[in-house]
Design an enzyme around this catalytic site. Structure first.
Site, PDB file in Angstrom:
ATOM      1  N   GLN A  90      -0.422  -6.868  12.315  1.00  0.00           N
ATOM      2  CA  GLN A  90       0.341  -5.915  11.329  1.00  0.00           C
ATOM      3  C   GLN A  90       0.063  -4.185  11.468  1.00  0.00           C
ATOM      4  O   GLN A  90       0.081  -2.977  11.665  1.00  0.00           O
ATOM      5  CB  GLN A  90       0.224  -6.792  10.196  1.00  0.00           C
ATOM      6  N   HIS A 108       3.806  -4.639  14.757  1.00  0.00           N
ATOM      7  CA  HIS A 108       4.374  -3.066  13.557  1.00  0.00           C
ATOM      8  C   HIS A 108       4.099  -1.895  14.394  1.00  0.00           C
ATOM      9  O   HIS A 108       3.430  -0.439  13.623  1.00  0.00           O
ATOM     10  CB  HIS A 108       3.784  -2.671  12.827  1.00  0.00           C
ATOM     11  N   CYS A 116       9.765   7.231  22.642  1.00  0.00           N
ATOM     12  CA  CYS A 116      10.951   8.682  23.191  1.00  0.00           C
ATOM     13  C   CYS A 116      12.139   7.761  22.535  1.00  0.00           C
ATOM     14  O   CYS A 116      12.418   6.288  22.620  1.00  0.00           O
ATOM     15  CB  CYS A 116      11.675   8.464  24.732  1.00  0.00           C
ATOM     16  N   CYS A 135       9.770  14.025  25.520  1.00  0.00           N
ATOM     17  CA  CYS A 135       9.497  12.905  26.237  1.00  0.00           C
ATOM     18  C   CYS A 135       8.888  12.623  27.647  1.00  0.00           C
ATOM     19  O   CYS A 135      10.046  13.538  28.347  1.00  0.00           O
ATOM     20  CB  CYS A 135      10.650  11.869  26.408  1.00  0.00           C
ATOM     21  N   THR A 175      -3.608  -9.355   5.044  1.00  0.00           N
ATOM     22  CA  THR A 175      -3.041  -9.681   3.953  1.00  0.00           C
ATOM     23  C   THR A 175      -2.318  -9.716   3.437  1.00  0.00           C
ATOM     24  O   THR A 175      -2.373 -11.035   2.517  1.00  0.00           O
ATOM     25  CB  THR A 175      -2.118  -9.305   5.544  1.00  0.00           C
ATOM     26  N   SER A 176      -1.033  -9.332   2.104  1.00  0.00           N
ATOM     27  CA  SER A 176      -1.535  -9.153   0.785  1.00  0.00           C
ATOM     28  C   SER A 176       0.077 -10.458   0.881  1.00  0.00           C
ATOM     29  O   SER A 176       0.275 -11.018  -0.214  1.00  0.00           O
ATOM     30  CB  SER A 176      -0.890  -7.974   0.378  1.00  0.00           C
ATOM     31  N   GLU A 202      -8.299 -11.029  -2.112  1.00  0.00           N
ATOM     32  CA  GLU A 202      -8.138 -11.989  -3.406  1.00  0.00           C
ATOM     33  C   GLU A 202      -6.355 -12.332  -2.166  1.00  0.00           C
ATOM     34  O   GLU A 202      -5.906 -12.337  -1.783  1.00  0.00           O
ATOM     35  CB  GLU A 202      -7.459 -10.402  -3.734  1.00  0.00           C
ATOM     36  N   ALA A 218     -13.686  -9.510   4.192  1.00  0.00           N
ATOM     37  CA  ALA A 218     -13.655 -10.523   5.747  1.00  0.00           C
ATOM     38  C   ALA A 218     -14.563  -9.926   6.644  1.00  0.00           C
ATOM     39  O   ALA A 218     -14.940 -11.476   7.827  1.00  0.00           O
ATOM     40  CB  ALA A 218     -12.495  -9.388   6.671  1.00  0.00           C
TER      41      ALA A 218
HETATM   42  N1  APR Z   1     -11.592  -8.077   3.401  1.00  0.00           N
HETATM   43  C1  APR Z   1     -10.622  -9.703   3.665  1.00  0.00           C
HETATM   44  N2  APR Z   1      -9.304  -8.772   2.597  1.00  0.00           N
HETATM   45  C2  APR Z   1      -9.828  -7.883   1.974  1.00  0.00           C
HETATM   46  C3  APR Z   1     -10.621  -6.362   2.296  1.00  0.00           C
HETATM   47  C4  APR Z   1     -11.484  -6.706   2.676  1.00  0.00           C
HETATM   48  N3  APR Z   1     -12.611  -6.464   3.089  1.00  0.00           N
HETATM   49  N4  APR Z   1      -9.870  -5.752   1.792  1.00  0.00           N
HETATM   50  C5  APR Z   1      -9.007  -5.464   1.246  1.00  0.00           C
HETATM   51  N5  APR Z   1      -8.502  -6.738   1.560  1.00  0.00           N
HETATM   52  C6  APR Z   1      -7.160  -7.718   1.430  1.00  0.00           C
HETATM   53  C7  APR Z   1      -6.889  -6.848  -0.416  1.00  0.00           C
HETATM   54  O1  APR Z   1      -6.844  -8.121  -0.866  1.00  0.00           O
HETATM   55  C8  APR Z   1      -4.778  -7.454  -0.217  1.00  0.00           C
HETATM   56  O2  APR Z   1      -4.276  -8.675   0.036  1.00  0.00           O
HETATM   57  O3  APR Z   1      -6.254  -7.397   2.414  1.00  0.00           O
HETATM   58  C9  APR Z   1      -4.881  -7.035   1.203  1.00  0.00           C
HETATM   59  C10 APR Z   1      -4.160  -5.873   1.858  1.00  0.00           C
HETATM   60  O4  APR Z   1      -2.694  -5.352   1.265  1.00  0.00           O
HETATM   61  P1  APR Z   1      -2.021  -4.357   1.705  1.00  0.00           P
HETATM   62  O5  APR Z   1      -2.738  -3.905   1.705  1.00  0.00           O
HETATM   63  O6  APR Z   1      -0.457  -5.050   1.377  1.00  0.00           O
HETATM   64  O7  APR Z   1      -1.511  -4.403   3.712  1.00  0.00           O
HETATM   65  P2  APR Z   1      -1.058  -6.026   4.254  1.00  0.00           P
HETATM   66  O8  APR Z   1      -0.580  -7.051   4.300  1.00  0.00           O
HETATM   67  O9  APR Z   1      -1.781  -5.434   5.898  1.00  0.00           O
HETATM   68  O10 APR Z   1       0.291  -4.687   4.801  1.00  0.00           O
HETATM   69  C11 APR Z   1       1.258  -5.564   5.921  1.00  0.00           C
HETATM   70  O11 APR Z   1       3.111  -3.501   4.921  1.00  0.00           O
HETATM   71  O12 APR Z   1       2.746  -1.543   4.561  1.00  0.00           O
HETATM   72  C12 APR Z   1       3.153  -2.749   5.531  1.00  0.00           C
HETATM   73  O13 APR Z   1       3.764  -2.524   7.603  1.00  0.00           O
HETATM   74  C13 APR Z   1       2.316  -1.813   6.826  1.00  0.00           C
HETATM   75  O14 APR Z   1       1.558  -3.392   8.394  1.00  0.00           O
HETATM   76  C14 APR Z   1       1.706  -3.113   6.860  1.00  0.00           C
HETATM   77  C15 APR Z   1       2.541  -4.062   6.380  1.00  0.00           C
END
Ligand code: APR
Length: 232
Positions: A90, A108, A116, A135, A175-176, A202, A218
């Site tokens: 993402q 994404h 363009c 473009c 990713t959250s 988390e 990570a």
């Molecule tokens: N190691 C592992 N996980 C981590 C770390 C780390 N060092 N630091 C933060 N995180 C985790 C957090 O706990 C959270 O669950 O990464 C996650 C980040 O979540 P978001 O900020 O919501 O990012 P993401 O899930 O990639 O967002 C998805 O949303 O805003 C849009 O298009 C954008 O691609 C993005 C999409």
């Protein structure tokens, strides 16, 4: 027995230790900027300078960032695993590629690419884009960051769905689980009986859908998981 087919989904958390802020963590990008203003087509139409400045700043930051041990471990997995490894991100930074990964699926979009809005031609983005940039193909003054904004359809969905339909293992890293369709991939993988693993600092919003949950940074948890897979 053939080696398992692995599908990996990464999010902003994998780049956090490389100095690139996440979106929803404390003090994250969405605490500093309004999504409506900088990550929607409507926001771009309303105030293109604000949007171009936002992505220029992120592009400059990403250009100075280096991959961490998690990015490099996934590149190793791609190189050494006997089965297929599909790496979907993402993220719009190029830290997977800088870490040695190939064929990274940027669902994404990418900071390094310009698009363009008239003819959909793509070209490498300059470090600093400008509003009304032409473009190089149709000469229309309609260049925009090649980023999938809210309300737009993510890229490469057919290819991603095909990989998920054949997955033996699905792993979500950093990713959250807030944003669809990416947050729904775990459900699609479960549907075909794949083992599902969440690796995150988390628990994500959809943590209950994962068979195996590994909490931690990570840069530590991903190399451990990759070593496990390669040890077979
Ligand atoms: N190691 C592992 N996980 C981590 C770390 C780390 N060092 N630091 C933060 N995180 C985790 C957090 O706990 C959270 O669950 O990464 C996650 C980040 O979540 P978001 O900020 O919501 O990012 P993401 O899930 O990639 O967002 C998805 O949303 O805003 C849009 O298009 C954008 O691609 C993005 C999409």
């Amino acid at each position: 027995m053939s080696a398992p087919s692995i599908v990996i989904l990464t999010g902003a958390g994998i780049s956090a230790e490389s100095g690139l802020g996440t979106f929803r963590d404390e003090g994250g990008l969405w605490a500093q900027h309004r999504i409506e203003d900088v990550a929607t087509p409507e926001g771009f139409a309303r105030n293109p300078q604000l949007v171009v400045d936002f992505y220029n700043a992120r592009r400059a930051q990403a250009a100075d960032a280096n991959p961490n041990a998690a990015h490099m471990a996934l590149a190793r997995l791609q190189a050494e695993h006997a089965g297929s490894v599909t790496l979907v991100t993402q993220n719009v930074d190029d830290l997977h590629e800088k870490g040695g990964s190939v064929d990274v699926i940027h669902m994404h979009g990418a900071l390094n690419s310009a698009l363009c809005a008239t003819c959909e031609h793509r070209w490498p983005a300059p470090l600093a884009m400008s509003v009304g940039q032409d473009c190089p193909y149709c000469t229309g003054p309609t260049a925009r960051p090649d980023i999938v904004w809210f309300g737009e359809i993510p890229y490469h969905m057919e290819r991603i769905e095909r990989a998920l339909a054949n997955a033996d293992v699905f792993v979500a890293i950093g990713t959250s689980g807030n944003v669809y369709p990416a947050a729904g991939f775990v459900q699609m993988a479960r549907h075909v009986g794949a083992e599902t693993i969440e690796i995150n600092l988390e628990p994500g919003e959809n943590v209950g859908l994962f068979d195996d949950v590994r909490a931690g940074k990570a840069s530590e948890t991903v190399p451990n998981w990759v070593a496990e897979v390669l040890a077979g």
